[in-house]
Design a protein around this motif. Structure first.
Motif, mmCIF file in Angstrom:
data_model
loop_
_atom_site.group_PDB
_atom_site.id
_atom_site.type_symbol
_atom_site.label_atom_id
_atom_site.label_comp_id
_atom_site.label_asym_id
_atom_site.label_seq_id
_atom_site.Cartn_x
_atom_site.Cartn_y
_atom_site.Cartn_z
ATOM 1 N N ARG A 211 0.921 -1.360 -0.062
ATOM 2 C CA ARG A 211 -0.072 0.044 0.269
ATOM 3 C C ARG A 211 0.727 1.475 0.147
ATOM 4 O O ARG A 211 0.494 2.240 -0.710
ATOM 5 N N MET A 214 2.674 1.837 -3.262
ATOM 6 C CA MET A 214 1.387 2.076 -4.100
ATOM 7 C C MET A 214 1.273 0.872 -5.253
ATOM 8 O O MET A 214 1.117 1.213 -6.327
ATOM 9 N N SER B 82 -2.128 9.942 7.812
ATOM 10 C CA SER B 82 -0.436 9.806 7.349
ATOM 11 C C SER B 82 -0.500 10.236 5.799
ATOM 12 O O SER B 82 -1.543 10.642 4.987
ATOM 13 N N GLY B 84 0.413 8.490 3.433
ATOM 14 C CA GLY B 84 -0.208 7.451 2.543
ATOM 15 C C GLY B 84 -1.600 7.517 2.173
ATOM 16 O O GLY B 84 -2.153 7.324 1.021
ATOM 17 N N ALA B 85 -2.095 7.839 3.326
ATOM 18 C CA ALA B 85 -3.774 8.006 3.385
ATOM 19 C C ALA B 85 -4.109 9.028 2.434
ATOM 20 O O ALA B 85 -5.004 8.956 1.590
ATOM 21 N N ARG B 87 -2.281 10.566 0.089
ATOM 22 C CA ARG B 87 -1.874 10.214 -1.405
ATOM 23 C C ARG B 87 -3.090 9.265 -1.777
ATOM 24 O O ARG B 87 -3.635 9.402 -3.204
ATOM 25 N N GLU B 88 -3.871 8.323 -1.260
ATOM 26 C CA GLU B 88 -4.765 7.594 -1.488
ATOM 27 C C GLU B 88 -5.891 8.359 -2.007
ATOM 28 O O GLU B 88 -6.735 8.229 -2.904
ATOM 29 N N ALA B 91 -5.372 10.051 -5.036
ATOM 30 C CA ALA B 91 -5.474 9.239 -6.386
ATOM 31 C C ALA B 91 -6.951 8.863 -6.539
ATOM 32 O O ALA B 91 -7.217 8.752 -7.941
ATOM 33 N N SER B 92 -7.975 9.020 -5.695
ATOM 34 C CA SER B 92 -9.160 8.403 -5.731
ATOM 35 C C SER B 92 -10.094 9.690 -6.077
ATOM 36 O O SER B 92 -11.474 9.591 -6.263
ATOM 37 N N ILE B 107 6.740 8.174 -5.437
ATOM 38 C CA ILE B 107 6.067 6.756 -5.953
ATOM 39 C C ILE B 107 4.705 6.961 -6.306
ATOM 40 O O ILE B 107 4.317 6.239 -7.454
ATOM 41 N N GLY B 108 3.770 7.642 -5.921
ATOM 42 C CA GLY B 108 2.445 8.027 -6.549
ATOM 43 C C GLY B 108 2.801 8.472 -7.843
ATOM 44 O O GLY B 108 2.020 8.184 -8.818
ATOM 45 N N VAL B 113 -0.410 8.543 -10.451
ATOM 46 C CA VAL B 113 -1.477 9.461 -10.024
ATOM 47 C C VAL B 113 -1.146 10.999 -10.423
ATOM 48 O O VAL B 113 0.035 11.536 -10.385
ATOM 49 N N PRO B 114 -2.070 11.656 -11.157
ATOM 50 C CA PRO B 114 -1.939 12.896 -11.716
ATOM 51 C C PRO B 114 -1.904 13.924 -10.880
ATOM 52 O O PRO B 114 -2.853 14.688 -10.720
#
Lengths: 254, 351, 270
Positions: A211, A214, B82, B84-85, B87-88, B91-92, B107-108, B113-114
């Motif tokens: 996760r 990614m 975080s 990470g969250a 970034r998600e 992304a969504s 990484i994204g 991830v645009p």
């Protein structure tokens, strides 16, 4: 055979729909990877995935094993003493609705970082459904069988192990099934909340790592092995135990 | 015959469910929504992620002082645990802007991830701390030692890998010693001297740990990277950047004004934010004026991280030029010097 | 013949918050070796409690039970019991294992093979040779009760206690099993105490009939009709009527003294 065919057909059509959606270009790969990519990742990562799976299974058998031992002792004590029974029932009413993972911060504080809190959370999550089912099973042993056992000269723990436990087996298996599911959920959740460490760590840690990197196909590959283990546990292990016992004895209604 | 019909029915049902699901996600897409709102009110709207920590002080000040509203930007703040969250969520399509470390952003970006860097944000001390007197450098870690950091792929993880490569010749030398712990948990484990031997962390946890007797830095971020680098950057999605130019400009100006204000009013900022951080304002002031902390919209080290991460296999490609990972205001700010690279360009590299 | 089982001043009182219920009131009975005693009475008269006290499943409130002069208080393999319920066999064991398991507990037979031999002997005794490999769910009700009898006999008890063992069976099977039981009793010479509420069954089976009435033995009737006992014989009918009148008398009296239980069926099951 026909059932198996239908089963396969159903799964195949699910995969097909998935693939169509993935290829439609509606979603980027980091949201919705294609099945090919998932299987490819699964094969490529298989050595790590298997290592993680083995690690998770070790933790789960430690946790579930101690939960079973604890549940048998507590349920056995409840059956023999009214006071214990009341105490355990009260405790169960308090603890059963509590998701094991909710205790994780406390477990971390008490037992430190590492596997110990995870195993304890697993054991906690599985313990209550196990006790509830084993206790119900022991209570519903036919009186005649119990007395037949007594007449044959059995008492105490021999009566419990030779008569009550085999008679309560349908409930015990139900308890194991629920306990396994809760333990599995707790394990993956615990490892995802607190990842454990790079060298060690199970499937939850794998998902966690993928996760954060990614690697969505990797996440799905991790889910795939979790599903596979679940299917093996249900269809190969629990079903075999059932076939060899309660189905063979017809002490359960199918 | 009956079975075939049943299977067909199930299949049809599934297809319908998927189509409906797909439809839902589409209709949830942020663009249309905010566009309508923008037209209705004449104001732009933006959804910004906010995490916890001292580095978010400028954002909190902007919120307090209404620096975004000043430019006609209505902000919907979204809290995340975080990067990470965040970034998600980016992304969504749940977010328009977010702040995170350069490595998680890269990484994204690598995965598609645009989003690109819209503002630099902060240069901050970040260090590997230990309480073990026998550990003086990275070479002194033995198997069995555990190093806590926030998550795999985090800024701290990449810095440790950089230092491991530089000092031990192996970027993955510490991978088996890593423990992923959120900053507060790592800090309390460190203070208890339990379970972990070292903690790669940021203020205020870094300051907290270093103020203890016998706790010392084994490695600083600057040592690992070779020079200063941006600890956090502000990202804006392509969708928002392309369709809301006014909103985008307002966002950049809001952040800029907040950073300028905080740099000139640290004492007042400490007073405003002390209750938010639940610490005395004197302590917060001390933390906000710690040597090395620099709130700035200038980006540092964008390319240096990308090159190392590509080499170590964390990402699969390199940005060909800075405009691939940064919006116009940032790439214009860095510039493109003919001949040898400019100072600003050099600041994007490792030394 | 010697006295095998001696019951002295046996009382059983159930204490409830409201009042004490006297199930057995000062019962005395002596049973000789090889006797076949039936205990008969309407439901609730204490006949089952009486049997369960002998088995050791209930603790007497007063009095004592002696076997060969020794006082018994707990269940033991010298007093095996066959229950009414069709679920008394262990469903997780085959018919054969249902018998070899008690043998193992009783340490009869040196090894598995020997125990198997003994078990097969008893299966043959109840005419179930060849059914050893079956699981209880595969047996009819009558077969289950026969296995239960074989199981009980296999450990060579001094006395066989039977609590309405044929009560859950249909009439034909019951006839069949009664004949079987007589045969087994004659062959093995085991002492039997048999609880029933069926007068015909009592007269067919036993050498003595103890007529129970709310916790006391009202009368013990010697029953020495010649074998085979055919219900149409005048002497059988006479014996039947004797028991019947004793029970009837009791019920009528009860109806006068205790109107609370007047709804109880006057017509006894038979």
């Amino acid at each position: 055979m026909k059932k198996l065919f239908r089963y396969c057909l159903f799964v195949a059509s699910l995969i097909l729909i998935w693939e169509c959606l993935a290829r439609s270009g509606m979603y980027p790969e980091y949201l919705f990877p294609s099945t090919g990519k998932i299987f490819y990742t699964f094969i490529q990562d298989s050595s790590e995935i298997l290592l993680r799976a083995r690690y998770s299974l070790t933790l789960i058998f430690l946790g579930l094993g101690s939960a079973v031992v604890g549940a048998v002792i507590l349920a056995g004590a409840s059956i023999s003493s009214k006071m214990v029974s009341e105490a355990v029932t009260t405790l169960m009413a308090i603890m059963h609705p509590l998701p094991g993972i909710a205790l994780f911060p406390i477990a971390l504080l008490w037992f430190g970082i590492g596997n110990k809190p995870i195993v304890i959370i697993i054991a906690f999550s599985a313990l209550w459904p196990l006790i509830a089912n084993i206790y119900n099973g022991l209570r519903s042993v036919p009186v005649t069988q119990l007395e037949a056992g007594k007449i044959l000269g059995l008492s105490g723990s021999r009566l419990i192990f030779s008569v009550m436990i085999p008679a309560a087996l349908p409930n015990i298996i139900t308890g194991l099934r629920v306990g396994w599911a809760r333990a599995w959920q707790a394990l993956v959740a615990a490892e995802m909340v607190f990842g454990a460490s790079g060298g060690e760590g199970g499937l939850g840690w794998l998902l966690y790592k993928r996760r954060f990197m990614m690697q969505t196909p990797g996440v799905f590959a991790g889910l795939l092995i979790i599903i596979i283990i679940g299917i093996i546990m249900e269809n190969a292990i629990l079903a075999t135990v059932e076939n060899q016992t309660i189905r063979k004895w017809k002490t359960t209604i199918d | 015959m009956y079975n075939k019909q049943k299977i067909l029915a199930i299949l049809l049902g599934l297809i319908i469910v998927f189509v409906i699901l797909a439809g839902c996600t589409q209709s949830k897409a942020p663009v249309g929504e905010s566009k309508v709102r923008a037209e209705e009110t004449g104001r732009e709207k933006i959804r910004i992620a906010q995490q916890f920590g001292l580095v978010y002080a400028p954002l909190m000040i902007a919120q307090e002082k209404g620096f975004f509203e000043k430019y006609g930007l209505e902000v919907e703040w979204k809290r995340f645990g975080s990067g990470g969250a965040a970034r998600e969520a980016l992304a969504s399509g749940e977010l328009d802007a977010a702040f995170m470390g350069i490595p998680p952003f890269l990484i994204g970006w690598d995965k598609g991830v645009p989003a690109k860097v819209a503002v630099g944000y902060v240069v901050s001390p970040v260090s590997l701390v230990t309480y073990k007197s026998e550990i003086k450098s990275l070479k002194d870690f033995k198997s069995g030692d555990k190093i806590a950091l926030p998550s795999p792929g985090s800024m701290q993880h990449i810095l440790l890998a950089m230092a491991a490569e530089r000092e031990l010749g192996n970027a993955n030398a510490f991978d088996d010693m890593l423990v992923a712990l959120p900053h507060p948990d790592g800090c309390s484990a460190m203070l208890a001297k339990k379970d972990i031997t070292a903690h790669f962390t940021t203020p205020p946890y870094l300051f907290e740990e270093l103020s203890q007797q016998g706790y010392k830095e084994v490695l600083t971020g600057a040592e690992a990277f070779g020079q200063e680098f941006g600890f956090n950057v502000g990202l804006v999605t392509k969708e928002y950047h392309d369709k809301h130019p006014r909103g985008y400009a307002s966002f950049v100006m809001g952040v800029s004004e907040a950073i300028t204000w905080i740099n000139h009013h640290k004492e007042e900022a400490a007073e405003i934010l002390a209750p938010e951080f639940n610490m005395p304002k004197e302590k917060l002031y001390k933390y906000m004026t710690w040597p090395g902390l620099n709130y700035t919209t200038a980006p540092y080290g964008l390319i240096g991280f990308a090159e190392f991460m590509k080499k170590a296999g964390y990402i699969s490609k390199l940005p060909q030029d800075i405009s691939e990972i940064a919006w116009e205001n940032i790439s214009a700010f860095i510039g493109m010097r003919e001949g040898s690279p400019s100072m600003m360009e050099q600041l994007q590299q490792r030394k | 013949m010697d006295i095998l089982l001696e019951i002295k001043n046996l009382s059983k009182i159930y204490k409830t918050p409201k009042k004490d219920i006297v199930a057995l009131n000062d019962i005395n009975l002596q049973v000789k070796e090889k006797e076949f005693v039936t205990v008969i009475g309407p439901s609730g008269c204490g006949k089952s409690t009486f049997l369960r006290c002998i088995a050791g499943l209930e603790k007497p409130s007063k009095g004592e039970i002696r076997i060969n002069g020794t006082c018994v208080k707990y269940p033991g393999r010298d007093r095996m019991m066959v229950f009414q319920g069709l679920d008394q066999l262990f469903p997780w064991l085959t018919v054969l294992d249902n018998i070899t398991y008690p043998l193992k507990l009783a340490k009869r037979g040196k090894n598995k093979a020997e125990r198997k031999e003994i078990a097969n002997y008893f299966l043959k005794l109840v005419s179930l040779e060849g059914a050893g490999h079956l699981y209880p769910y595969q047996l009819s009700g009558g077969m289950k009760q026969r296995v239960a009898i074989a199981r009980a006999l296999s450990v060579c008890p001094k006395v066989l206690l039977m609590d309405e063992p044929f009560g859950s069976l249909d009439a034909l099977t019951r006839d069949n099993l009664q004949k079987h039981l007589i045969k087994i009793w004659k062959e093995t010479g085991v002492t039997i105490i048999f609880v029933t509420h069926n007068i015909e069954e009592a007269v067919i089976l036993s050498t003595r009939i103890a007529v129970f009435s709310t916790g006391v033995i009202k009368e013990i009737i010697e029953n020495h009709l010649i074998w085979p006992r055919i219900p149409e014989n005048p002497s059988f009918v006479a014996q039947w009527e004797k028991v019947y009148s004793l029970l009837q008398d009791k019920i009528e009296k009860k109806e006068i003294t205790n109107p609370l239980i007047s709804e109880r069926k006057v017509n006894l099951a038979f």
